[in-house]
Structures are given as C-alpha cells and as structure tokens.
Design a protein around this motif. Structure first.
Motif, PDB file in Angstrom:
ATOM      1  N   ILE A   1       0.836  -1.203   0.000  1.00 36.06           N
ATOM      2  CA  ILE A   1       0.000   0.000   0.000  1.00 36.06           C
ATOM      3  C   ILE A   1       0.869   1.251   0.000  1.00 36.06           C
ATOM      4  CG2 ILE A   1      -1.691   1.326   1.323  1.00 36.06           C
ATOM      5  CD1 ILE A   1      -2.834  -1.353   2.329  1.00 36.06           C
ATOM      6  N   ARG A   2       1.919   1.245   0.808  1.00 34.65           N
ATOM      7  CA  ARG A   2       2.821   2.411   0.828  1.00 34.65           C
ATOM      8  C   ARG A   2       3.495   2.606  -0.527  1.00 34.65           C
ATOM      9  NH1 ARG A   2       5.346   1.123   6.810  1.00 34.65           N
ATOM     10  NH2 ARG A   2       3.744   2.205   8.020  1.00 34.65           N
ATOM     11  N   ASP A   3       3.866   1.516  -1.177  1.00 37.04           N
ATOM     12  CA  ASP A   3       4.474   1.621  -2.509  1.00 37.04           C
ATOM     13  C   ASP A   3       3.487   2.225  -3.497  1.00 37.04           C
ATOM     14  OD1 ASP A   3       6.798   0.489  -1.546  1.00 37.04           O
ATOM     15  OD2 ASP A   3       6.405  -1.510  -2.366  1.00 37.04           O
ATOM     16  N   LEU A   4       2.224   1.838  -3.388  1.00 45.37           N
ATOM     17  CA  LEU A   4       1.208   2.369  -4.295  1.00 45.37           C
ATOM     18  C   LEU A   4       0.973   3.858  -4.028  1.00 45.37           C
ATOM     19  CD1 LEU A   4      -0.443   0.924  -6.521  1.00 45.37           C
ATOM     20  CD2 LEU A   4      -2.369   0.868  -4.923  1.00 45.37           C
ATOM     21  N   ILE A   5       1.005   4.258  -2.754  1.00 44.17           N
ATOM     22  CA  ILE A   5       0.885   5.682  -2.417  1.00 44.17           C
ATOM     23  C   ILE A   5       2.039   6.462  -3.031  1.00 44.17           C
ATOM     24  CG2 ILE A   5       1.000   7.351  -0.513  1.00 44.17           C
ATOM     25  CD1 ILE A   5      -0.493   5.297   1.219  1.00 44.17           C
ATOM     26  N   ASP A   6       3.264   5.936  -2.907  1.00 41.94           N
ATOM     27  CA  ASP A   6       4.436   6.607  -3.476  1.00 41.94           C
ATOM     28  C   ASP A   6       4.324   6.710  -4.991  1.00 41.94           C
ATOM     29  OD1 ASP A   6       5.525   6.885  -0.964  1.00 41.94           O
ATOM     30  OD2 ASP A   6       6.852   5.143  -1.133  1.00 41.94           O
ATOM     31  N   ARG A   7       3.837   5.664  -5.598  1.00 40.04           N
ATOM     32  CA  ARG A   7       3.674   5.663  -7.057  1.00 40.04           C
ATOM     33  C   ARG A   7       2.659   6.712  -7.491  1.00 40.04           C
ATOM     34  NH1 ARG A   7       1.640   0.363 -10.485  1.00 40.04           N
ATOM     35  NH2 ARG A   7       1.282   1.427 -12.488  1.00 40.04           N
ATOM     36  N   LYS A   8       1.556   6.811  -6.764  1.00 42.80           N
ATOM     37  CA  LYS A   8       0.513   7.791  -7.104  1.00 42.80           C
ATOM     38  C   LYS A   8       1.022   9.219  -6.927  1.00 42.80           C
ATOM     39  CE  LYS A   8      -4.416   8.680  -6.273  1.00 42.80           C
ATOM     40  NZ  LYS A   8      -4.458  10.069  -5.848  1.00 42.80           N
ATOM     41  N   ALA A   9       1.893   9.420  -5.943  1.00 46.94           N
ATOM     42  CA  ALA A   9       2.422  10.760  -5.680  1.00 46.94           C
ATOM     43  C   ALA A   9       3.340  11.256  -6.788  1.00 46.94           C
ATOM     44  CB  ALA A   9       3.170  10.774  -4.348  1.00 46.94           C
ATOM     45  N   LYS A  10       3.841  10.327  -7.600  1.00 48.69           N
ATOM     46  CA  LYS A  10       4.842  10.691  -8.613  1.00 48.69           C
ATOM     47  C   LYS A  10       4.304  10.742 -10.032  1.00 48.69           C
ATOM     48  CE  LYS A  10       8.493   8.587  -5.821  1.00 48.69           C
ATOM     49  NZ  LYS A  10       9.388   7.404  -5.666  1.00 48.69           N
ATOM     50  N   THR A  11       3.064  10.288 -10.230  1.00 49.79           N
ATOM     51  CA  THR A  11       2.558  10.206 -11.589  1.00 49.79           C
ATOM     52  C   THR A  11       1.191  10.861 -11.701  1.00 49.79           C
ATOM     53  OG1 THR A  11       1.955   8.702 -13.393  1.00 49.79           O
ATOM     54  CG2 THR A  11       1.523   7.929 -11.172  1.00 49.79           C
ATOM     55  N   ARG A  12       0.963  11.524 -12.825  1.00 47.95           N
ATOM     56  CA  ARG A  12      -0.318  12.179 -13.056  1.00 47.95           C
ATOM     57  C   ARG A  12      -1.394  11.191 -13.474  1.00 47.95           C
ATOM     58  NH1 ARG A  12      -0.135  17.670 -13.188  1.00 47.95           N
ATOM     59  NH2 ARG A  12       1.936  18.596 -13.065  1.00 47.95           N
ATOM     60  N   GLU A  13      -1.018  10.091 -14.054  1.00 48.43           N
ATOM     61  CA  GLU A  13      -1.999   9.114 -14.523  1.00 48.43           C
ATOM     62  C   GLU A  13      -1.483   7.707 -14.282  1.00 48.43           C
ATOM     63  OE1 GLU A  13      -5.064   7.439 -15.171  1.00 48.43           O
ATOM     64  OE2 GLU A  13      -5.223   9.593 -15.584  1.00 48.43           O
ATOM     65  N   MET A  14      -2.060   7.031 -13.292  1.00 46.04           N
ATOM     66  CA  MET A  14      -1.626   5.675 -12.972  1.00 46.04           C
ATOM     67  C   MET A  14      -2.164   4.658 -13.964  1.00 46.04           C
ATOM     68  SD  MET A  14      -1.956   5.602  -8.818  1.00 46.04           S
ATOM     69  CE  MET A  14      -1.130   4.022  -8.649  1.00 46.04           C
ATOM     70  N   GLY A  15      -3.315   4.975 -14.592  1.00 47.54           N
ATOM     71  CA  GLY A  15      -3.883   4.058 -15.564  1.00 47.54           C
ATOM     72  C   GLY A  15      -4.452   2.807 -14.913  1.00 47.54           C
ATOM     73  N   THR A  16      -4.501   1.741 -15.686  1.00 47.35           N
ATOM     74  CA  THR A  16      -5.034   0.478 -15.194  1.00 47.35           C
ATOM     75  C   THR A  16      -3.917  -0.543 -15.059  1.00 47.35           C
ATOM     76  OG1 THR A  16      -5.533  -0.287 -17.435  1.00 47.35           O
ATOM     77  CG2 THR A  16      -7.271   0.908 -16.269  1.00 47.35           C
ATOM     78  N   GLY A  17      -4.183  -1.545 -14.254  1.00 48.08           N
ATOM     79  CA  GLY A  17      -3.215  -2.612 -14.051  1.00 48.08           C
ATOM     80  C   GLY A  17      -3.737  -3.580 -13.027  1.00 48.08           C
ATOM     81  N   PRO A  18      -3.064  -4.691 -12.845  1.00 49.24           N
ATOM     82  CA  PRO A  18      -3.502  -5.659 -11.836  1.00 49.24           C
ATOM     83  C   PRO A  18      -3.300  -5.115 -10.424  1.00 49.24           C
ATOM     84  CG  PRO A  18      -1.385  -6.303 -12.754  1.00 49.24           C
ATOM     85  CD  PRO A  18      -1.858  -5.131 -13.561  1.00 49.24           C
ATOM     86  N   ILE A  19      -4.192  -5.482  -9.530  1.00 47.80           N
ATOM     87  CA  ILE A  19      -4.021  -5.117  -8.125  1.00 47.80           C
ATOM     88  C   ILE A  19      -2.803  -5.875  -7.599  1.00 47.80           C
ATOM     89  CG2 ILE A  19      -5.068  -5.086  -5.837  1.00 47.80           C
ATOM     90  CD1 ILE A  19      -7.800  -5.254  -7.163  1.00 47.80           C
ATOM     91  N   PRO A  20      -1.848  -5.188  -6.965  1.00 45.12           N
ATOM     92  CA  PRO A  20      -0.715  -5.910  -6.375  1.00 45.12           C
ATOM     93  C   PRO A  20      -1.206  -7.063  -5.504  1.00 45.12           C
ATOM     94  CG  PRO A  20      -0.327  -3.547  -6.271  1.00 45.12           C
ATOM     95  CD  PRO A  20      -1.744  -3.729  -6.752  1.00 45.12           C
ATOM     96  N   ALA A  21      -0.574  -8.218  -5.651  1.00 39.95           N
ATOM     97  CA  ALA A  21      -1.080  -9.444  -5.015  1.00 39.95           C
ATOM     98  C   ALA A  21      -1.326  -9.299  -3.510  1.00 39.95           C
ATOM     99  CB  ALA A  21      -0.116 -10.600  -5.297  1.00 39.95           C
ATOM    100  N   PRO A  22      -0.428  -8.682  -2.728  1.00 45.75           N
ATOM    101  CA  PRO A  22      -0.704  -8.573  -1.283  1.00 45.75           C
ATOM    102  C   PRO A  22      -1.943  -7.725  -0.991  1.00 45.75           C
ATOM    103  CG  PRO A  22       1.625  -8.186  -1.740  1.00 45.75           C
ATOM    104  CD  PRO A  22       0.924  -8.158  -3.060  1.00 45.75           C
ATOM    105  N   ILE A  23      -2.195  -6.713  -1.835  1.00 39.78           N
ATOM    106  CA  ILE A  23      -3.361  -5.857  -1.630  1.00 39.78           C
ATOM    107  C   ILE A  23      -4.629  -6.589  -2.047  1.00 39.78           C
ATOM    108  CG2 ILE A  23      -4.487  -3.698  -2.292  1.00 39.78           C
ATOM    109  CD1 ILE A  23      -1.722  -2.461  -2.630  1.00 39.78           C
ATOM    110  N   ALA A  24      -4.579  -7.292  -3.181  1.00 39.95           N
ATOM    111  CA  ALA A  24      -5.752  -8.026  -3.656  1.00 39.95           C
ATOM    112  C   ALA A  24      -6.207  -9.054  -2.627  1.00 39.95           C
ATOM    113  CB  ALA A  24      -5.438  -8.705  -4.991  1.00 39.95           C
ATOM    114  N   SER A  25      -5.252  -9.781  -2.087  1.00 35.52           N
ATOM    115  CA  SER A  25      -5.576 -10.788  -1.087  1.00 35.52           C
ATOM    116  C   SER A  25      -6.158 -10.142   0.165  1.00 35.52           C
ATOM    117  CB  SER A  25      -4.319 -11.584  -0.731  1.00 35.52           C
ATOM    118  OG  SER A  25      -4.553 -12.447   0.363  1.00 35.52           O
ATOM    119  N   TYR A  26      -5.565  -9.042   0.567  1.00 34.23           N
ATOM    120  CA  TYR A  26      -5.989  -8.352   1.784  1.00 34.23           C
ATOM    121  C   TYR A  26      -7.403  -7.801   1.656  1.00 34.23           C
ATOM    122  CZ  TYR A  26      -6.451  -4.438   5.039  1.00 34.23           C
ATOM    123  OH  TYR A  26      -6.919  -3.556   5.972  1.00 34.23           O
TER     124      TYR A  26
END
Length: 279
Positions: free
Chosen positions: A213-238
C-alpha cells in the motif's frame, strides 16, 4: 470569536499552489457574504487522505453557522453552500446543524473533516471542541457501517479482485477497509484517523500488505496518470479477505432509546451554545 487563517508558510503544504489557495479563500469570503460564520475550512479528498497525485484537485470543505437572526424566521435557509467546480477547485460547506445530524446518524464525513491535517482557517479552538463533542455523540458502530457501505460500493465498481483495474480508484476501497481494521482492533470503541498513512501506521496488518500500500501511495504521488493494471497481489488478497470478514462481522447497531436521546441532547446543547456565542 477570533478567526485564524492558515498561512502558506506554516500550516499548508509547501506543494500547494498559492493561486489555488487564493481562489479557495475567495470562495470562503463569498460564503461569508451569505451572512454566515465559517467555523472551520479544511482540505478533504486525496490530499488530506494521504494519497495525492501531482495533479490532484483541491477539495475545500467547510462547516458554517447562521447567526441568531437567521434562525428567527419561518423559512429556514438551505443547509449547504455550494460553488461550481472550476478548474482544480472544488469548494462547498454544510451548516453545523446538518453536520451534527449526519454525524449522529453515523455519517463519517464531518468526523473526517474535523480531523483533516490541512486547515485553511478556523474559529480559534472550534475544531477541538467539535472533536470532543463528536467523541461523545457519534456511535462508532454506525461509522463502521458507513465505511462498510463505502467499501461495498467500491467493490461493486471494481467488479473483481483479479485482472486490470483503475489503480487510482483502488485507493477508495483500500481506505475504508483499513479504517474498519483500525476500528475492529479497538473493539469499535473509537473513531479512526482521516489519513490512510496514519491508519496504516496504527493498524496491525501483514507486513507485505502495508508495504504494498505504501508503494502504491508513493507511485501515485509521482505520476499524473496511474492508468489500469492488476491489483498488487498482497493488496488483492488483503482487501478481498478483509472485505468478506467485515461483511459478516460488523457489530449490530445499538437500539438503546435512552442512549440515542442522550447523544442527541448533547449535540443539540453544543449547537445551541455555538449559535448563542456567535450572536
């Protein structure tokens, strides 16, 4: 009552656009022209929830009160003040009566607003006094039901936990699930922080999930458009596992008439005292 206005140099993030802040304060001044007192004005949305993008909108929300004179009429004024969304600025507010009634019903919005870490202005000490009364009148179990409803709606929008999803919108599912875990770990006896990073820090989660989740927050903070993609496995399971858990295990809402009456009376006394102080 003394109004404190946050300055760019101390209480607002350095990343905030000065032009945006000026535009927000112009809207707050326009609201005051409607013969109301703004009790506090804060930033809501992704910036206050702790997962902004470089191009996140500014979502100013405020709570206001009408003076005594406006209560002595047969037709009560509207209980919201709204401004058209223009560019990156979205501003609007609720009358204090509306905010308290919604809070009594378990709506978590004003509970979050009053805890926002980003403040444009406030009447000195009002937010702290509102925090204290909300702690007495808001039933955390009702708030938990509110967060479960949010999670349910975003699960329906995602439609699945595998395959590609809108990664930006994934946060709107993660946030209520983490809030529910925070509350469950405190036996549904307290109200969670507003910001997702604060909830993460104070909640016992699998290490891999927290890091993802923290990695995803960092990624969102750096990009204007995250687009689509698979949910990271630890997050999907959680989120899949904990959503299913909370659907089955949220405590039943209390149906104690005396308790409800006491909470309502405390909120009403607070409302009356606020209006009397404003004059």
């Amino acid at each position: 009552m003394m109004v404190e206005r946050a300055s760019l140099s101390d209480r607002l993030p350095s990343s905030f656009s000065p032009e945006a802040v000026v535009s927000i304060r112009q809207r707050l001044d326009l609201a005051r022209e409607q013969d109301v007192s703004i009790l506090f004005a804060i930033e809501s949305g992704s910036r206050a929830w702790g997962f902004p993008s470089p191009d996140s909108d500014y979502d100013c929300r405020f709570v206001y009160a009408c003076g005594m004179r406006r209560h002595l009429v047969l037709t009560q004024p509207r209980d919201v003040i709204e401004f058209p969304i223009e560019g990156e600025i979205d501003a609007g507010g609720w009358d204090l009566r509306k905010a308290l009634l919604l809070a009594l019903g378990g709506n978590a919005v004003v509970v979050e607003w009053v805890k926002s870490p980003i403040v444009y202005e406030e009447i000195h000490g009002f937010r702290q006094s509102l925090v204290e009364i909300l702690d007495q009148v808001v039933d955390p179990i009702k708030v938990a039901q509110h967060y479960l409803g949010l999670a349910r709606s975003h699960v329906a929008r995602l439609g699945h936990f595998s395959g590609d999803v809108n990664l930006k919108k994934l946060f709107y599912l993660i946030r209520p699930i983490v809030a529910l875990d925070w509350m469950e770990q405190r036996h549904f006896a307290a109200l969670p922080p507003m910001a997702l990073p604060d909830c993460l820090f104070e909640t016992e989660l699998p290490i891999a999930t927290t890091q993802a989740i923290r990695d995803l927050i960092d990624r969102k903070a750096k990009t204007r458009e995250m687009g689509t993609g698979p949910i990271p496995a630890p997050i999907a399971s959680y989120v899949e596992r904990r959503y299913a858990h909370h659907e089955k295990n949220i405590p039943d809402m209390r149906n104690d008439g005396a308790d409800l009456a006491l909470r309502h009376q405390l909120a009403e006394d607070f409302y009356r005292q606020t209006i009397e102080r404003l004059g």
